[in-house]
Write a protein that holds these residues in place. Sequence first.
Motif, PDB file in Angstrom:
ATOM      1  N   UNK A   1     -76.743 -26.954 -70.249  1.00 21.70           N
ATOM      2  CA  UNK A   1     -77.789 -26.699 -71.251  1.00 21.70           C
ATOM      3  C   UNK A   1     -78.308 -28.017 -71.833  1.00 21.70           C
ATOM      4  N   UNK A   2     -77.389 -28.945 -72.118  1.00 23.34           N
ATOM      5  CA  UNK A   2     -77.842 -30.224 -72.664  1.00 23.34           C
ATOM      6  C   UNK A   2     -78.587 -31.026 -71.606  1.00 23.34           C
ATOM      7  N   UNK A   3     -78.272 -30.808 -70.328  1.00 18.76           N
ATOM      8  CA  UNK A   3     -79.052 -31.451 -69.259  1.00 18.76           C
ATOM      9  C   UNK A   3     -80.488 -30.934 -69.272  1.00 18.76           C
ATOM     10  N   UNK A   4     -80.627 -29.636 -69.471  1.00 17.75           N
ATOM     11  CA  UNK A   4     -81.978 -29.063 -69.553  1.00 17.75           C
ATOM     12  C   UNK A   4     -82.752 -29.662 -70.723  1.00 17.75           C
ATOM     13  N   UNK A   5     -82.085 -29.781 -71.867  1.00 19.35           N
ATOM     14  CA  UNK A   5     -82.730 -30.381 -73.029  1.00 19.35           C
ATOM     15  C   UNK A   5     -83.104 -31.840 -72.756  1.00 19.35           C
ATOM     16  N   UNK A   6     -82.235 -32.535 -72.051  1.00 20.32           N
ATOM     17  CA  UNK A   6     -82.494 -33.941 -71.739  1.00 20.32           C
ATOM     18  C   UNK A   6     -83.719 -34.078 -70.835  1.00 20.32           C
ATOM     19  N   UNK A   7     -83.804 -33.231 -69.814  1.00 18.70           N
ATOM     20  CA  UNK A   7     -84.972 -33.266 -68.926  1.00 18.70           C
ATOM     21  C   UNK A   7     -86.249 -32.978 -69.717  1.00 18.70           C
ATOM     22  N   UNK A   8     -86.158 -32.021 -70.612  1.00 23.55           N
ATOM     23  CA  UNK A   8     -87.332 -31.648 -71.404  1.00 23.55           C
ATOM     24  C   UNK A   8     -87.748 -32.784 -72.355  1.00 23.55           C
TER      25      UNK A   8
END
Length: 521
Positions: free
Chosen positions: A126-133
């Motif tokens: 989930x934090x990877x998704x936030x990081x990409x965003x």
Amino acid sequence: YIQYRDVDHVSSCNAKILGYGNNWQLFNNALRQARRDRQLVSKRLLLNDDEDQPGVTMDTNSGEQVRQILFHKLQHSGPEREGHLKALSKALRDPSAQLTFIKQENSMHLLVGLLTGSDATCRLQAVRCLHELSHSPHTNVAPAFLPATPYLLTYLSGQSTKFTELCLYTLGNLCPDSDVVKEKLLAQGIIPALANCIENQRHNLAVVEAVGFTLSQLLQAKDAAEKIIPMVLASSLPSHLISVLTPDPKFGLAPAIECAWCLHYISCSMKDNRVLLAHGALLQCSSLLVSLGGAVAEGNKEEGMELLICPLLRCVGNLLSSCPVKDLNTQVADIRIVVALCALLQAYLQAQPALARESAWVLNNLTAHSSAFCSALLTLNLVPGLIQLLPFSQGINTMILRVLANVAHKKKELCVQLAHHGLLSALCATLKMADQEMVTLSMDVLSVLVVSGPQVAEEFVRQGGLSLLEAIQYNSEGEIRQRATRLLEHHPLSSSTYCSVKTSVQFALFVEFVLIQNFKN
């Protein structure tokens, strides 16, 4: 005559000078604002460890894939959820998919729910998704993060290096895009959170580097001097930033580079840097410059070294303006700093002239403060090398002239030594330059030299200096004409030396006239 001193100057391209009236204060303020306006913000993207994992694919239509994952796949728990999150993080690299994501109702709340859930693997994805965003080029993406920022800050105290890194770089990416997000982060305690993180993870250099990046993003805000830097100075961050300045030979320069830039952003935004001085920032930065200058002089230019040298130079130059003269010997304890600065100047002269100019600027600020450093330039035989650089342009020669003027102004005997090293002949060359600033500075330096003793003035006359000054009286610039006239009328050039030369010329003409008349008779 003009005295060259350091008067709280921030620019890397101009020296601190007294003698031009009150305009220097307005000029200095303009330079400070320009430095802040030119700060470069960037975003960082950490690649996934499983970047090439064959099971993770991305559809051609990333926006549609985002909708499918959000509405159908992530709504249900199960072992497939991790794979769906990985697919989502890759899909979010597409700028159009990022816009699709933030337009979907409850999309951010869904990710926050997974971020705060009990499944550690899903939290990481989930934090990877936030990081990409957060790496999005669209500035309207950042405000969508407001529900997530409290949790990102909370997780900075976690134990997982990778998780903490992702949180830090995500926060750092968000700071430049939205004042609303930045204000919220400050209110939520990002400064104490960063201080706590770097203190707890001081031996984990990857996290330290990430803290430096996030803090540097905050410090580049236009209102940093009023809202952010006072909070930073009141925290434990300055001492931790300074302690990181010694590079780790195994990990590399990156953490030191990030922390050095943070210190630069602080020092160039504040008129009073006594807090950094009290923490030993000037001592540490100057000591590291001595080491780096020695390495460069030996031909050791590690990749990325200039990214560390540049902020260190700016820190030292700016901190010198806040350092009381009586404390200079303890704050800059190693006289070899002048050797290091000259080595950096020479090493980067051709490849990176801007960095050479930074080195000359710091040398100017250093010699403006201290007779000891001025004398060191002569005793360590560094002056001839500086004089040889006077033909170079791009602001380097003007800065070097200011350094030499600092030396000349300190003691009369130093003027004699400067003349012995060939400065007068060099000035005769710079007086002929088309660059009006160089001509003006040359006359200013000359005005200091010629009052130091008759032998210096006589040497200048012997080298044809008088004819040069007389020619400058016809310069198109009125101020330059006036300076040349004052030199001729109010300095020793116009007294015994000038008169003796003028009388000798007149006598020679008279003798020639008499001989011609006798020949005719």
